[in-house]
Design an enzyme around this catalytic site. Structure first.
Site, PDB file in Angstrom:
ATOM      1  N   ASP A 159       4.397  -5.706  12.323  1.00 51.09           N
ATOM      2  CA  ASP A 159       2.978  -5.377  12.483  1.00 51.09           C
ATOM      3  C   ASP A 159       2.390  -6.345  13.502  1.00 51.09           C
ATOM      4  O   ASP A 159       2.426  -7.562  13.295  1.00 51.09           O
ATOM      5  CB  ASP A 159       2.299  -5.560  11.115  1.00 51.09           C
ATOM      6  CG  ASP A 159       1.026  -4.761  10.970  1.00 51.09           C
ATOM      7  OD1 ASP A 159       0.337  -4.574  11.987  1.00 51.09           O
ATOM      8  OD2 ASP A 159       0.719  -4.337   9.843  1.00 51.09           O
ATOM      9  N   HIS A 186      -2.054  -0.012   2.941  1.00 51.49           N
ATOM     10  CA  HIS A 186      -2.576  -1.214   2.268  1.00 51.49           C
ATOM     11  C   HIS A 186      -4.094  -1.335   2.362  1.00 51.49           C
ATOM     12  O   HIS A 186      -4.666  -2.246   1.785  1.00 51.49           O
ATOM     13  CB  HIS A 186      -1.913  -2.442   2.886  1.00 51.49           C
ATOM     14  CG  HIS A 186      -2.268  -2.611   4.327  1.00 51.49           C
ATOM     15  ND1 HIS A 186      -1.848  -1.717   5.304  1.00 51.49           N
ATOM     16  CD2 HIS A 186      -3.043  -3.519   4.967  1.00 51.49           C
ATOM     17  CE1 HIS A 186      -2.353  -2.085   6.463  1.00 51.49           C
ATOM     18  NE2 HIS A 186      -3.071  -3.173   6.301  1.00 51.49           N
ATOM     19  N   ASP A 187      -4.749  -0.456   3.118  1.00 52.00           N
ATOM     20  CA  ASP A 187      -6.212  -0.487   3.231  1.00 52.00           C
ATOM     21  C   ASP A 187      -6.864   0.635   2.436  1.00 52.00           C
ATOM     22  O   ASP A 187      -8.096   0.725   2.399  1.00 52.00           O
ATOM     23  CB  ASP A 187      -6.641  -0.310   4.704  1.00 52.00           C
ATOM     24  CG  ASP A 187      -6.228  -1.465   5.597  1.00 52.00           C
ATOM     25  OD1 ASP A 187      -6.089  -2.594   5.097  1.00 52.00           O
ATOM     26  OD2 ASP A 187      -6.037  -1.227   6.808  1.00 52.00           O
ATOM     27  N   ASP A 192       8.124 -12.092  -0.907  1.00 49.10           N
ATOM     28  CA  ASP A 192       8.677 -12.776   0.263  1.00 49.10           C
ATOM     29  C   ASP A 192       9.841 -11.981   0.869  1.00 49.10           C
ATOM     30  O   ASP A 192      10.262 -10.948   0.337  1.00 49.10           O
ATOM     31  CB  ASP A 192       9.110 -14.199  -0.107  1.00 49.10           C
ATOM     32  CG  ASP A 192       9.906 -14.227  -1.394  1.00 49.10           C
ATOM     33  OD1 ASP A 192      10.775 -13.347  -1.559  1.00 49.10           O
ATOM     34  OD2 ASP A 192       9.646 -15.096  -2.263  1.00 49.10           O
ATOM     35  N   ASP A 230      -1.932  -3.061  15.124  1.00 49.99           N
ATOM     36  CA  ASP A 230      -3.170  -3.134  14.358  1.00 49.99           C
ATOM     37  C   ASP A 230      -4.394  -2.878  15.251  1.00 49.99           C
ATOM     38  O   ASP A 230      -4.475  -3.421  16.364  1.00 49.99           O
ATOM     39  CB  ASP A 230      -3.253  -4.549  13.760  1.00 49.99           C
ATOM     40  CG  ASP A 230      -4.359  -4.706  12.754  1.00 49.99           C
ATOM     41  OD1 ASP A 230      -4.332  -4.000  11.745  1.00 49.99           O
ATOM     42  OD2 ASP A 230      -5.265  -5.542  12.996  1.00 49.99           O
ATOM     43  N   ASP A 240       8.852 -10.912  -5.294  1.00 48.09           N
ATOM     44  CA  ASP A 240       8.891 -12.370  -5.168  1.00 48.09           C
ATOM     45  C   ASP A 240      10.295 -12.850  -5.553  1.00 48.09           C
ATOM     46  O   ASP A 240      10.827 -12.434  -6.584  1.00 48.09           O
ATOM     47  CB  ASP A 240       7.826 -12.964  -6.107  1.00 48.09           C
ATOM     48  CG  ASP A 240       7.797 -14.481  -6.060  1.00 48.09           C
ATOM     49  OD1 ASP A 240       8.294 -15.052  -5.066  1.00 48.09           O
ATOM     50  OD2 ASP A 240       7.279 -15.088  -7.012  1.00 48.09           O
ATOM     51  N   ASP A 274       6.845 -18.114  -6.859  1.00 46.72           N
ATOM     52  CA  ASP A 274       5.518 -18.666  -6.543  1.00 46.72           C
ATOM     53  C   ASP A 274       4.412 -17.620  -6.673  1.00 46.72           C
ATOM     54  O   ASP A 274       3.257 -17.871  -6.345  1.00 46.72           O
ATOM     55  CB  ASP A 274       5.502 -19.297  -5.133  1.00 46.72           C
ATOM     56  CG  ASP A 274       5.663 -18.268  -4.023  1.00 46.72           C
ATOM     57  OD1 ASP A 274       5.894 -17.071  -4.340  1.00 46.72           O
ATOM     58  OD2 ASP A 274       5.556 -18.642  -2.847  1.00 46.72           O
ATOM     59  N   GLU A 301      -2.495   1.933  15.492  1.00 45.25           N
ATOM     60  CA  GLU A 301      -3.534   2.225  14.502  1.00 45.25           C
ATOM     61  C   GLU A 301      -4.848   2.428  15.237  1.00 45.25           C
ATOM     62  O   GLU A 301      -5.333   1.530  15.911  1.00 45.25           O
ATOM     63  CB  GLU A 301      -3.679   1.067  13.505  1.00 45.25           C
ATOM     64  CG  GLU A 301      -4.633   1.411  12.371  1.00 45.25           C
ATOM     65  CD  GLU A 301      -5.294   0.198  11.708  1.00 45.25           C
ATOM     66  OE1 GLU A 301      -5.716   0.327  10.562  1.00 45.25           O
ATOM     67  OE2 GLU A 301      -5.416  -0.860  12.353  1.00 45.25           O
TER      68      GLU A 301
HETATM   69  O1  TEU Z   1      -7.395  -2.410   9.576  1.00 44.36           O
HETATM   70  C1  TEU Z   1      -8.305  -1.868  10.468  1.00 44.36           C
HETATM   71  C2  TEU Z   1      -9.616  -1.644   9.944  1.00 44.36           C
HETATM   72  O2  TEU Z   1     -10.506  -1.264  10.676  1.00 44.36           O
HETATM   73  C3  TEU Z   1      -9.817  -1.929   8.518  1.00 44.36           C
HETATM   74  O3  TEU Z   1     -10.474  -3.125   8.403  1.00 44.36           O
HETATM   75  C4  TEU Z   1     -10.547  -0.888   7.870  1.00 44.36           C
HETATM   76  O4  TEU Z   1     -11.766  -0.669   8.498  1.00 44.36           O
HETATM   77  C5  TEU Z   1     -10.803  -1.268   6.483  1.00 44.36           C
HETATM   78  O5  TEU Z   1      -9.630  -1.672   5.871  1.00 44.36           O
HETATM   79  C6  TEU Z   1     -11.334  -0.119   5.767  1.00 44.36           C
HETATM   80  O6  TEU Z   1     -11.709  -0.571   4.555  1.00 44.36           O
HETATM   81  C7  TEU Z   1      -6.456  -3.289  10.074  1.00 44.36           C
HETATM   82  C8  TEU Z   1      -5.526  -3.719   8.970  1.00 44.36           C
HETATM   83  O7  TEU Z   1      -4.816  -2.603   8.508  1.00 44.36           O
HETATM   84  C9  TEU Z   1      -6.326  -4.403   7.906  1.00 44.36           C
HETATM   85  O8  TEU Z   1      -5.556  -4.732   6.784  1.00 44.36           O
HETATM   86  C10 TEU Z   1      -6.920  -5.640   8.524  1.00 44.36           C
HETATM   87  O9  TEU Z   1      -7.762  -6.264   7.609  1.00 44.36           O
HETATM   88  C11 TEU Z   1      -7.709  -5.312   9.797  1.00 44.36           C
HETATM   89  O10 TEU Z   1      -7.024  -4.431  10.665  1.00 44.36           O
HETATM   90  C12 TEU Z   1      -7.978  -6.564  10.588  1.00 44.36           C
HETATM   91  O11 TEU Z   1      -6.811  -7.019  11.195  1.00 44.36           O
END
Ligand code: TEU
Length: 561
Positions: A100, A317-318, A31, A201, A23, A27, A243
């Site tokens: 992305d 990040h997922d 960023d 995505d 950041d 805030d 993806e």
């Molecule tokens: O993720 C694809 C997706 O299928 C995810 O929702 C996944 O199933 C989940 O994270 C598993 O827990 C992409 C992005 O990487 C994610 O951050 C988004 O939320 C999603 O698409 C929707 O755009």
């Protein structure tokens, strides 16, 4: 590089989750200007490109994966001018920016959807997927990824719209060529601005057929992707990665065909789903079947060799943090973080490092659901409580698999809020930041950071990591992950102990690895050379210590090493 492989085969991609990286204005949300401040850190690590999670204008229902303007930057991240500056400043350090692209759905606050909802005759109505009906009787029982039905009723239109993710992420209708043209326009806008590529995505979901209950791999999928690629990416020397949770080997070969008709490479998730109970949700986890993991990775290594290209990743990040997932984030955090990096970066493919992975950042355990921000976590918590799950068990699932594990702020130093912000962070900082942070690791040559840096440089200096073929060794061994990479007479051995015990490793003797600390000279005599190692001395008695990992090179007899 000694050959003419595309630049991205030899590249290191670093993924940034902008909300949580740095950041600059207090805030509490990261960023673009914050990223600029940290470019020297990334250049030092050896980063060639940054994959930037979405920074477009967005209501932030799903942290930017719900876009309301594809050609503008969300004020929370900065301005278009800030983005241009980031592209320029990164470029000066030899770093490209990968954006992305969320093309399966938009935000419900996108002007297209606002128009679409006005009437069935509106020109934008057909940008989305609608079905006639009556309230409380959706067209079918399809479920949205973040809980609830995939259909939401709009009383004014007496129609349902389709959404594979949240109600605020209506699916775009790719069958409509006007949608596709608008999307190409937006992509070409960013290509003109000088971005280096795109991550796409959930691209395998764009050709959905809701009436047939088809979500991914719909019949027109590759037709759409090829048109998309022709109209946009093929105009420049761009890196693209799709993806695709639903990709098998054959699909992956199409996505990453060397003729460039689709993408450069694919993110497939087979190896990341192995600790999930078959047929169940990700929250119902099971222990990692280690032998299956090796065989899964072997299959992808062998089958794409020479006819496709894979990406190599443990984290994003997922996903939960890999050191907490398949390593040991307590007494062997440093060793296991380095071990996991070694086995991943030793393979064929383009490696990705997710922010903080290079520090061995770990999962977090917040006390209360209130401290979690992720829409997926919050919806699951509510649904499972309603279904009668114990709160304690739900929290355990979140600790193991929740997406916020990866989204806690980047740990820069041991000052308040880990140097991430001077304000109140949007998501709590992991309390272990006083121990795990970039500043202390930069000063410590044995740190996880320095190990990643070394590994990244090693790949760049040795094209065998790109070209070599792959042979899995000891396939049934329950503890050791070992393989050989081989190219034109050069051979590399990657050997790693995936456990917290000392284990026998017969390979070391076979390879002539000396069994004592006076190894350097003997290594030369035996024609082997140590390229990287996560312990400071050689193992004795041909055993690998907890999470020990090493890469050895062996030359053809008579070749100078
Ligand atoms: O993720 C694809 C997706 O299928 C995810 O929702 C996944 O199933 C989940 O994270 C598993 O827990 C992409 C992005 O990487 C994610 O951050 C988004 O939320 C999603 O698409 C929707 O755009």
């Amino acid at each position: 590089m000694e050959h003419n492989a595309p630049w991205w085969k030899n590249a290191l991609i670093y993924q940034i989750y902008p909300r949580s990286f740095q950041d600059s204005d207090g805030d509490g949300v990261g960023d673009l200007n914050g990223i600029v401040q940290r470019l020297d850190y990334l250049a030092d690590l050896g980063v060639d490109a940054i994959w930037l999670c979405p920074v477009y204008r967005s209501p932030q229902d799903d942290n930017g994966y719900d876009i309301s303007d594809y050609c503008d930057i969300d004020p929370v991240f900065g301005t278009l001018a800030d983005m241009e500056r980031l592209i320029r400043e990164a470029g000066q350090r030899g770093i490209r920016i990968i954006m992305d692209l969320v093309l399966n759905h938009s935000s419900d606050e996108h002007p297209w959807f606002i128009e679409a909802k006005k009437s069935r005759e509106n020109p934008y109505h057909g940008f989305y997927i609608w079905r006639d009906g009556v309230p409380d009787a959706p067209p079918n029982d399809m479920k949205a990824c973040f809980g609830g039905s995939a259909w939401t009723w709009v009383p004014e239109l007496r129609q349902y719209y389709f959404h594979q993710f949240s109600v605020k992420q209506p699916d775009l209708n790719w069958d409509n060529s006007a949608v596709r043209q608008q999307i190409y326009g937006a992509i070409n806008f960013w290509i003109k601005k000088g971005v280096g590529g795109f991550r796409l995505d959930v691209i395998d979901q764009i050709a959905k057929e809701p009436d047939l209950k088809i979500t991914n791999n719909g019949p027109r999928l590759h037709e759409f992707i090829q048109e998309l690629s022709r109209e946009t990416f093929q105009k420049g020397d761009l890196i693209t990665v799709g993806e695709a949770w639903g990709a098998d080997i054959d699909r992956a070969k199409l996505y990453s065909k060397p003729d460039g008709s689709e993408f450069s490479m694919v993110f497939q998730f087979e190896h990341m789903m192995l600790d999930q109970e078959p047929g169940k949700e990700k929250w119902d986890f099971c222990p990692l079947p280690f032998v299956k993991l090796k065989k899964c990775l072997e299959k992808w290594q062998k089958e794409l060799h020479g006819c496709g290209w894979n990406s190599l990743f443990w984290d994003n990040h997922d996903l939960p943090r890999i050191v907490s997932r398949w390593g040991n984030d307590r007494e062997y955090r440093v060793e296991s973080a380095k071990m996991l990096a070694t086995v991943l970066h030793g393979m064929e493919g383009t490696p990705y490092v997710y922010q903080g992975e290079e520090l061995g950042m770990t999962n977090v355990r917040f006390d209360s659901i209130e401290q979690y921000q992720d829409i997926e976590i919050r919806n699951m918590y509510r649904e499972r409580l309603e279904k009668g799950y114990a709160e304690k068990d739900i929290m355990e699932s979140i600790y193991a698999k929740g997406r916020d594990n990866a989204r806690t702020p980047m740990q820069w130093d041991d000052t308040e809020n880990a140097g991430f912000t001077t304000g109140a962070p949007w998501l709590g900082v992991n309390p272990n930041y006083t121990e795990i942070n970039a500043r202390s690791q930069l000063q410590d040559e044995n740190s996880v950071f320095h190990y990643y840096k070394k590994l990244i440089h090693l790949r760049k200096e040795n094209s065998i990591f790109v070209d070599g073929d792959f042979t899995l060794l000891l396939p049934e061994d329950e503890n050791i992950f070992a393989y050989v990479r081989e190219y034109e007479g050069r051979k590399l051995l990657v050997a790693a102990n995936f456990t917290d015990k000392e284990v026998e490793c017969p390979l070391l003797k076979e390879w002539g690895v000396p069994a004592d600390e006076d190894g350097a000279a003997k290594s030369r005599d035996n024609g082997v050379k140590l390229l990287i190692h996560n312990y400071n001395n050689l193992p004795s008695q041909q055993k690998l210590r907890p999470y020990e990992a090493m890469i050895w090179e062996k030359a053809e007899t008579g070749t100078e090493i």
